[in-house]
Design a protein around this motif. Structure first.
Motif, PDB file in Angstrom:
ATOM      1  N   LEU A  17       0.832  -1.205   0.000  1.00 56.18           N
ATOM      2  CA  LEU A  17       0.000   0.000   0.000  1.00 56.18           C
ATOM      3  C   LEU A  17       0.868   1.257   0.000  1.00 56.18           C
ATOM      4  N   ASP A  18       1.948   1.252   0.786  1.00 51.88           N
ATOM      5  CA  ASP A  18       2.866   2.400   0.804  1.00 51.88           C
ATOM      6  C   ASP A  18       3.464   2.656  -0.575  1.00 51.88           C
ATOM      7  N   GLU A  19       3.833   1.567  -1.259  1.00 52.77           N
ATOM      8  CA  GLU A  19       4.398   1.706  -2.601  1.00 52.77           C
ATOM      9  C   GLU A  19       3.361   2.286  -3.572  1.00 52.77           C
ATOM     10  N   LEU A  20       2.120   1.833  -3.460  1.00 50.75           N
ATOM     11  CA  LEU A  20       1.059   2.358  -4.320  1.00 50.75           C
ATOM     12  C   LEU A  20       0.769   3.833  -4.033  1.00 50.75           C
ATOM     13  N   ILE A  21       0.872   4.216  -2.787  1.00 52.19           N
ATOM     14  CA  ILE A  21       0.681   5.629  -2.425  1.00 52.19           C
ATOM     15  C   ILE A  21       1.813   6.471  -3.002  1.00 52.19           C
ATOM     16  N   GLN A  22       3.053   5.989  -2.866  1.00 53.54           N
ATOM     17  CA  GLN A  22       4.214   6.745  -3.354  1.00 53.54           C
ATOM     18  C   GLN A  22       4.189   6.930  -4.865  1.00 53.54           C
ATOM     19  N   THR A  23       3.661   5.941  -5.581  1.00 58.10           N
ATOM     20  CA  THR A  23       3.566   6.062  -7.046  1.00 58.10           C
ATOM     21  C   THR A  23       2.245   6.707  -7.466  1.00 58.10           C
ATOM     22  N   GLN A  24       1.499   7.189  -6.484  1.00 55.13           N
ATOM     23  CA  GLN A  24       0.228   7.900  -6.682  1.00 55.13           C
ATOM     24  C   GLN A  24      -0.806   7.069  -7.439  1.00 55.13           C
ATOM     25  N   GLN A  25      -0.788   5.764  -7.214  1.00 53.67           N
ATOM     26  CA  GLN A  25      -1.781   4.890  -7.824  1.00 53.67           C
ATOM     27  C   GLN A  25      -3.027   4.775  -6.960  1.00 53.67           C
ATOM     28  N   ILE A  26      -2.875   5.006  -5.645  1.00 58.51           N
ATOM     29  CA  ILE A  26      -4.027   5.061  -4.735  1.00 58.51           C
ATOM     30  C   ILE A  26      -3.814   6.217  -3.766  1.00 58.51           C
ATOM     31  N   THR A  27      -4.886   6.642  -3.129  1.00 54.67           N
ATOM     32  CA  THR A  27      -4.799   7.718  -2.146  1.00 54.67           C
ATOM     33  C   THR A  27      -4.529   7.120  -0.761  1.00 54.67           C
ATOM     34  N   PRO A  28      -3.994   7.912   0.157  1.00 57.76           N
ATOM     35  CA  PRO A  28      -3.815   7.419   1.531  1.00 57.76           C
ATOM     36  C   PRO A  28      -5.143   7.010   2.178  1.00 57.76           C
ATOM     37  N   GLN A  29      -6.221   7.683   1.823  1.00 60.26           N
ATOM     38  CA  GLN A  29      -7.529   7.335   2.375  1.00 60.26           C
ATOM     39  C   GLN A  29      -7.966   5.936   1.923  1.00 60.26           C
ATOM     40  N   LEU A  30      -7.702   5.613   0.648  1.00 61.72           N
ATOM     41  CA  LEU A  30      -8.040   4.282   0.156  1.00 61.72           C
ATOM     42  C   LEU A  30      -7.183   3.223   0.845  1.00 61.72           C
ATOM     43  N   ALA A  31      -5.912   3.513   1.052  1.00 62.12           N
ATOM     44  CA  ALA A  31      -5.028   2.572   1.757  1.00 62.12           C
ATOM     45  C   ALA A  31      -5.542   2.311   3.167  1.00 62.12           C
ATOM     46  N   LEU A  32      -6.012   3.351   3.831  1.00 65.40           N
ATOM     47  CA  LEU A  32      -6.568   3.182   5.182  1.00 65.40           C
ATOM     48  C   LEU A  32      -7.815   2.299   5.142  1.00 65.40           C
ATOM     49  N   GLN A  33      -8.663   2.490   4.157  1.00 66.39           N
ATOM     50  CA  GLN A  33      -9.860   1.659   4.027  1.00 66.39           C
ATOM     51  C   GLN A  33      -9.488   0.193   3.791  1.00 66.39           C
ATOM     52  N   VAL A  34      -8.442  -0.033   2.992  1.00 65.50           N
ATOM     53  CA  VAL A  34      -7.974  -1.405   2.744  1.00 65.50           C
ATOM     54  C   VAL A  34      -7.481  -2.033   4.048  1.00 65.50           C
ATOM     55  N   LEU A  35      -6.721  -1.278   4.837  1.00 66.17           N
ATOM     56  CA  LEU A  35      -6.226  -1.801   6.119  1.00 66.17           C
ATOM     57  C   LEU A  35      -7.372  -2.095   7.088  1.00 66.17           C
ATOM     58  N   LEU A  36      -8.374  -1.242   7.116  1.00 69.60           N
ATOM     59  CA  LEU A  36      -9.530  -1.484   7.987  1.00 69.60           C
ATOM     60  C   LEU A  36     -10.279  -2.740   7.553  1.00 69.60           C
ATOM     61  N   GLN A  37     -10.402  -2.942   6.242  1.00 67.08           N
ATOM     62  CA  GLN A  37     -11.056  -4.149   5.741  1.00 67.08           C
ATOM     63  C   GLN A  37     -10.216  -5.386   6.064  1.00 67.08           C
ATOM     64  N   PHE A  38      -8.893  -5.263   5.964  1.00 72.45           N
ATOM     65  CA  PHE A  38      -7.995  -6.360   6.339  1.00 72.45           C
ATOM     66  C   PHE A  38      -8.197  -6.726   7.805  1.00 72.45           C
ATOM     67  N   ASP A  39      -8.277  -5.707   8.683  1.00 71.90           N
ATOM     68  CA  ASP A  39      -8.482  -5.956  10.110  1.00 71.90           C
ATOM     69  C   ASP A  39      -9.762  -6.753  10.341  1.00 71.90           C
ATOM     70  N   LYS A  40     -10.845  -6.342   9.710  1.00 70.92           N
ATOM     71  CA  LYS A  40     -12.129  -7.038   9.874  1.00 70.92           C
ATOM     72  C   LYS A  40     -12.048  -8.466   9.336  1.00 70.92           C
ATOM     73  N   ALA A  41     -11.472  -8.611   8.145  1.00 69.34           N
ATOM     74  CA  ALA A  41     -11.436  -9.926   7.501  1.00 69.34           C
ATOM     75  C   ALA A  41     -10.570 -10.920   8.269  1.00 69.34           C
ATOM     76  N   ILE A  42      -9.407 -10.502   8.731  1.00 68.58           N
ATOM     77  CA  ILE A  42      -8.514 -11.429   9.433  1.00 68.58           C
ATOM     78  C   ILE A  42      -9.100 -11.822  10.791  1.00 68.58           C
ATOM     79  N   ASN A  43      -9.724 -10.883  11.482  1.00 66.33           N
ATOM     80  CA  ASN A  43     -10.363 -11.207  12.757  1.00 66.33           C
ATOM     81  C   ASN A  43     -11.519 -12.173  12.558  1.00 66.33           C
ATOM     82  N   THR A  44     -12.335 -11.956  11.539  1.00 68.69           N
ATOM     83  CA  THR A  44     -13.465 -12.841  11.256  1.00 68.69           C
ATOM     84  C   THR A  44     -12.980 -14.225  10.851  1.00 68.69           C
ATOM     85  N   ALA A  45     -11.978 -14.283   9.982  1.00 69.56           N
ATOM     86  CA  ALA A  45     -11.460 -15.571   9.520  1.00 69.56           C
ATOM     87  C   ALA A  45     -10.881 -16.388  10.670  1.00 69.56           C
TER      88      ALA A  45
END
Length: 111
Positions: free
Chosen positions: A19-47
């Motif tokens: 995600l950091d690499e995608l932010i640095q190359t301006q392929q995603i926004t920091p806000q989108l990266a945060l949303q991905v991390l929040l979804q990761f948190d939910k998914a890994i806890n549920t799994a």
């Protein structure tokens, strides 16, 4: 809100680096990266709550323990982990244990 404990695993670190690499190359926004991390948190806890059924027994000497903000932290020395026929010995291990129930489940049970 899901626990963020698993962001420091190999999988979580790899995700954050990507995600950091995608932010640095301006392929995603920091806000989108945060949303991905929040979804990761939910998914890994549920799994982990719903799919893992293995049991491991362990024994060791308790070095320290702490209970803060509904989270238990234990540090053990000379620990043996046993799973059926396997035995693993380690000098030191830190165990962090959080309540596995979601807040919405707890609130329903409290009423």
């Amino acid at each position: 809100m899901a626990y963020q404990l698993y962001r420091n695993t190999t999988l979580g670190n790899s995700l954050q680096e990507s995600l950091d690499e995608l932010i640095q190359t301006q392929q995603i926004t920091p806000q989108l990266a945060l949303q991905v991390l929040l979804q990761f948190d939910k998914a890994i806890n549920t799994a982990l709550a719903n799919r893992v059924r293995n049991r491991v027994n362990f024994r060791g000497s308790l070095n320290t323990y702490r209970f803060c903000d509904n989270v238990w932290t234990f540090v053990l020395n000379d620990v043996e982990f046993r799973e059926v026929t396997d035995l693993v010995k380690v000098d030191k291990v830190k165990i962090v244990a959080c309540d596995g129930k979601s807040e919405s489940t707890q609130n329903k049970n409290d009423k």
